[in-house]
Design an enzyme around this catalytic site. Structure first.
Site, PDB file in Angstrom:
ATOM      1  N   ARG A 103       0.703  10.372   1.113  1.00  0.00           N
ATOM      2  CA  ARG A 103       1.184  11.243   2.167  1.00  0.00           C
ATOM      3  C   ARG A 103       2.199  12.045   1.689  1.00  0.00           C
ATOM      4  NH1 ARG A 103       0.068   7.062   7.378  1.00  0.00           N
ATOM      5  NH2 ARG A 103      -1.840   6.356   6.365  1.00  0.00           N
ATOM      6  N   LYS A 112     -11.270  -1.281   5.961  1.00  0.00           N
ATOM      7  CA  LYS A 112      -9.982  -1.075   6.766  1.00  0.00           C
ATOM      8  C   LYS A 112     -10.563  -0.456   8.122  1.00  0.00           C
ATOM      9  CE  LYS A 112      -6.588   2.519   6.859  1.00  0.00           C
ATOM     10  NZ  LYS A 112      -5.024   2.785   6.477  1.00  0.00           N
ATOM     11  N   GLU A 139       0.648  -1.262  -0.112  1.00  0.00           N
ATOM     12  CA  GLU A 139       0.128  -0.098  -0.010  1.00  0.00           C
ATOM     13  C   GLU A 139       0.811   1.187  -0.075  1.00  0.00           C
ATOM     14  OE1 GLU A 139      -2.453   0.469   3.497  1.00  0.00           O
ATOM     15  OE2 GLU A 139      -2.956   2.504   3.015  1.00  0.00           O
ATOM     16  N   THR A 174      -4.242   6.249   1.532  1.00  0.00           N
ATOM     17  CA  THR A 174      -4.658   7.682   2.094  1.00  0.00           C
ATOM     18  C   THR A 174      -5.207   8.327   0.923  1.00  0.00           C
ATOM     19  OG1 THR A 174      -2.609   7.477   3.351  1.00  0.00           O
ATOM     20  CG2 THR A 174      -3.660   9.548   3.466  1.00  0.00           C
TER      21      THR A 174
HETATM   22  C1  3PG Z   1      -2.405   3.825   8.614  1.00  0.00           C
HETATM   23  O1  3PG Z   1      -2.561   4.707   7.597  1.00  0.00           O
HETATM   24  O2  3PG Z   1      -2.762   2.659   8.231  1.00  0.00           O
HETATM   25  C2  3PG Z   1      -1.555   4.098   9.613  1.00  0.00           C
HETATM   26  O3  3PG Z   1      -0.973   5.250   9.288  1.00  0.00           O
HETATM   27  C3  3PG Z   1      -0.510   3.196  10.000  1.00  0.00           C
HETATM   28  O4  3PG Z   1      -0.240   3.350  11.322  1.00  0.00           O
HETATM   29  P1  3PG Z   1       0.944   3.090  12.200  1.00  0.00           P
HETATM   30  O5  3PG Z   1       2.122   3.922  11.767  1.00  0.00           O
HETATM   31  O6  3PG Z   1       0.385   2.889  13.596  1.00  0.00           O
HETATM   32  O7  3PG Z   1       1.317   1.660  11.740  1.00  0.00           O
END
Ligand code: 3PG
Length: 219
Positions: A53, A137, A49, A77
């Site tokens: 960002r 998700k 994925e 995202t």
């Molecule tokens: C996501 O978008 O899934 C999270 O930012 C991942 O979170 P993590 O940094 O706690 O793994």
């Protein structure tokens, strides 16, 4: 009301079935995209994925798709329909959103790349469910109730499965995956920032291998 097709649902299920762990990848240096993803795949992952960002996300999806044609490469995202179209054009094979909007859910019904919509509440789940979505998700998983919340979701919605992400670590991934309604878990722990900064791709492959090995350990 339009409904999600079997084709879209099966595609999302195929992605989630391909790998128990899904790395949530942020590309800060565009030249890292291919070697970083190669290291993750070398460690044993089959689903990537790549998030939007940073401004490098779309181009990274394009490059990684070309370099790694045998794994699933998707976009994360994605927060609007314009971005959805952009990542599809770049070759994303699935799209993950942190939350839901009606526009994104509607677009995902007929999009080329299937949608894994992000939810953190039952009401958001119900919005997607009413359109035929059965895979979500669960984000941000830990602060939204973690394992107890997922267990509670199973009673009213036994036919829904989740990919929790947000706050999950190597030490907790296995407990999430032990739930019947969790098909995969996502996170950033699979590519430690220090290793990426040092371009220590072997270290990243090892983190992945160790994380996958932890899933096999007997209690
Ligand atoms: C996501 O978008 O899934 C999270 O930012 C991942 O979170 P993590 O940094 O706690 O793994």
């Amino acid at each position: 009301m339009n409904q999600l097709s079997d084709f879209h649902r099966d595609r999302v299920r195929a992605v989630l079935a391909a790998s128990p762990l899904i790395p949530v990848i942020t590309i800060n240096d565009p030249d890292d995209a291919v070697p970083l993803c190669q290291a993750l795949v070398k460690g044993g992952l089959r689903v990537l994925e790549i998030t939007l960002r940073t401004r490098h996300g779309v181009r990274a999806i394009e490059r990684v798709r070309q370099a790694l044609p045998d794994v699933w490469v998707g976009a994360g995202t994605v927060t609007g329909v314009a971005q959805y179209r952009e990542v599809e054009a770049a070759g994303a094979q699935f799209v993950i959103t942190p939350g839901v909007t009606e526009a994104l859910l509607e677009f995902g019904l007929t999009s080329e790349a299937p949608l894994l919509p992000g939810i953190s509440t039952i009401s958001e789940l119900m919005l997607g469910y009413s359109l035929g979505y059965r895979e979500f998700k669960f984000f941000p998983a830990e602060v939204s109730g973690g394992i107890p919340a997922l267990k509670a979701f199973a009673s009213p919605f036994p036919d829904v499965s989740f990919c929790p992400t947000g706050g999950i670590r190597r030490t907790t991934a296995r407990d999430f995956l032990a739930l019947a309604n969790v098909s995969a878990v996502g996170g950033t722990w699979l590519m430690p920032e220090a290793a990426v900064a040092a371009k220590d791709w072997d270290a990243i492959s090892r983190v992945v291998q160790d994380s996958l090995a932890d899933l096999q350990v007997e209690n």
